[in-house]
Design an enzyme around this catalytic site. Structure first.
Site, mmCIF file in Angstrom:
data_model
loop_
_atom_site.group_PDB
_atom_site.id
_atom_site.type_symbol
_atom_site.label_atom_id
_atom_site.label_comp_id
_atom_site.label_asym_id
_atom_site.label_seq_id
_atom_site.Cartn_x
_atom_site.Cartn_y
_atom_site.Cartn_z
ATOM 1 N N ALA A 25 29.186 45.197 35.014
ATOM 2 C CA ALA A 25 29.761 46.554 35.101
ATOM 3 C C ALA A 25 29.564 47.364 33.818
ATOM 4 O O ALA A 25 30.204 48.387 33.631
ATOM 5 C CB ALA A 25 31.244 46.508 35.462
ATOM 6 N N ARG A 38 25.507 49.057 35.212
ATOM 7 C CA ARG A 38 25.107 47.755 35.740
ATOM 8 C C ARG A 38 26.048 47.380 36.888
ATOM 9 O O ARG A 38 27.239 47.712 36.871
ATOM 10 C CB ARG A 38 25.183 46.680 34.644
ATOM 11 N N HIS A 39 25.517 46.690 37.868
ATOM 12 C CA HIS A 39 26.337 46.236 38.996
ATOM 13 C C HIS A 39 27.527 45.407 38.521
ATOM 14 O O HIS A 39 27.545 44.889 37.396
ATOM 15 C CB HIS A 39 25.489 45.404 39.964
ATOM 16 N N GLY A 40 28.511 45.243 39.380
ATOM 17 C CA GLY A 40 29.702 44.456 39.051
ATOM 18 C C GLY A 40 29.439 42.960 39.126
ATOM 19 O O GLY A 40 28.300 42.505 39.333
#
Length: 487
Positions: free
Chosen positions: A412, A88-90
């Site tokens: 994240a 997952r994105h930060g």
């Protein structure tokens, strides 16, 4: 005048005159400064999908670059030959929709007249006034974009994984790394930040080149994998765009648990209860989480709520994730079949290449998506399933539920498949084994609760998904039989 976050930052870290001057430069610059100290909040465990990664892995608070080696990780005669990671994105900014709701709430507080302060005690009046004066540093342009803290999340994750699996993240494997991302900027930017972290691992002290100039090449955008939910007609029709699909979420908003919080917050902030609703209460709670995650600041928004409130608001968030991304509807998870099969195609290819004594063509596969990418996949695999569904009416019974999105998909978050080749195996079947990690911790396998599985056994357990789940068929809308009444 310093913005609120920077005032608190100055108070907490006692900066030099030079730093103080830098903090004074502008509101925009203030909003992008990195926090110097880690700030904790008692509410942190309850922020759901807005949870900081370090609140799930507290060991990172003291050293965010140190690998978190799980003692259950295989070693010895088993060598990792491929790593497939879904990340997952930060940490990100709020969306424009959340920022608009926050402005609406802030406007209510600023509209309070002098007479509104008379009821209640001094501390309540102080909190309402503090929030009315607290500068809103969020702007529409932010709209869910990755923040500097989010880039650090990715950079540090790259450094930890490279240290944890040095044979896979070797310098010679860098050019064979495959990186796939969602088209959303926060995912593309997360992938780029991860690559810069790897560059730092290989070339400490040297500034990284532009991502497009790196040996592994720029990320490949693939929304059919990373945002499969946008390409599934059945999900879009029956869940995403269906006004009744989130019945339990809406019912909980008007239920006794949320109504108690609504009345309490109205009294604390000295605003008419009729001017508030569950969405505005939730945005105040999330603003506490955003200030903490992005700025490292415990803002007055946090002071509105206690732990009991936080547990209720966490449940509201989990209800939405459950019914929209998790076990609420079968299509939520079945829409992720293509992504699940893609992961096993990478693993299959690595096994085949290894059996032929060929180099593994893609020893590292990194895929950057969203909480909405990970949750359906984990549900498809049978993880975090409670005996009873989460509903608007069983909050107390679900206090100890498995489905807690903040523990599963914080910023994240990462789901990692590690394929091992094991020497001295008695049979060919035993040569290849798999471990699954969630947020850098070994995840017991759903079918056996063991920490490692023979690759063939894992494939056999998920045989239905691998062989029978075709996303094109799963996502087809049921055909409506039409009959003519004409004579």
């Amino acid at each position: 005048m310093l913005c609120g976050p920077c005032r608190l930052l100055r108070a907490s870290v006692a900066p030099t005159a030079a730093l103080a001057a830098a903090l004074l430069s502008s509101l925009a610059r203030c909003s992008l400064q990195e926090p110097k100290d880690q700030v904790a909040s008692a509410l942190s465990p309850y922020f759901g999908t807005k949870t900081r990664y370090e609140d799930v892995n507290p060991g990172l608070l003291s050293d965010p670059e140190a690998p978190q080696r799980d003692p259950e990780l295989l070693e010895g005669s088993c060598t990792p030959v491929q790593l497939v990671a879904l990340i997952r994105h930060g940490t990100r900014y709020p969306t424009a929709k959340q920022i608009r709701k926050l402005r609406q709430l802030h406007g209510l507080l600023q509209a309070r007249g002098p007479g509104d302060d008379r009821p209640g005690n001094a501390s309540d009046r102080g909190l309402g006034a503090a929030l009315a004066d607290w500068p809103l540093w969020y702007a529409d342009w932010m709209d869910g974009q990755l923040v500097e803290k989010g880039r650090q999340d990715m950079r540090q994750l790259a450094l930890r994984l490279a240290s944890l699996f040095p044979a896979l993240f070797s310098r010679e494997n860098y050019s064979r790394l495959r990186l796939i991302t969602s088209s959303k900027h926060r995912c593309v930017d997360s992938g780029a930040a991860f690559l810069r972290g790897l560059w730092e691992h290989y070339h400490p002290g040297l500034s990284p080149p532009d991502v497009s100039d790196m040996e592994c090449g720029p990320p490949s955008i693939n929304d059919k994998l990373m945002r499969f939910f946008d390409h599934c007609k059945k999900f879009l029709t029956e869940v995403e765009r269906n006004a009744t699909a989130l019945y339990h979420v809406e019912a909980f908003k008007t239920g006794p648990e949320m109504q108690n919080i609504l009345k309490k917050v109205a009294a604390v902030l000295q605003v008419p209860v009729n001017n508030l609703n569950a969405d505005l209460i939730q945005v105040a709670f999330f603003t506490c989480s955003f200030d903490l995650a992005i700025r490292g600041v415990k803002s007055p928004w946090c002071d509105i709520f206690d732990i009991d409130d936080a547990k209720v608001l966490e449940y509201l968030n989990d209800l939405k994730q459950y019914w929209k991304r998790g076990y609420g509807y079968t299509i939520n998870s079945r829409s992720s079949c293509t992504l699940f099969q893609d992961i096993f195609q990478h693993l299959d290819k690595a096994v085949e290449e290894k059996q032929r004594s060929q180099p593994v063509s893609s020893p590292i596969v990194l895929q950057f998506g969203h909480a909405e990418t990970l949750l359906p996949l984990l549900s498809l695999m049978g993880y975090f399933k409670d005996k009873e569904p989460l509903t608007a009416y069983n909050y107390e019974e679900q206090i100890h539920r498995k489905f807690r999105s903040g523990h599963i998909v914080p910023y994240a978050s990462n789901l990692i498949f590690v394929l091992y080749h094991c020497e001295n195996a008695k049979t060919p079947q035993e040569e290849f084994q798999v471990q699954i990690l969630l947020n850098e911790k070994v995840l017991p396998l759903a079918h056996s609760q063991e920490t490692v599985s023979l690759y063939e056994d894992l494939k056999n357990h998920y045989k239905d998904i691998l062989q029978s789940c075709q996303t094109s068929e799963e996502c087809e809308l049921p055909k409506v039989n039409s009959t003519s009444d004409e004579l």
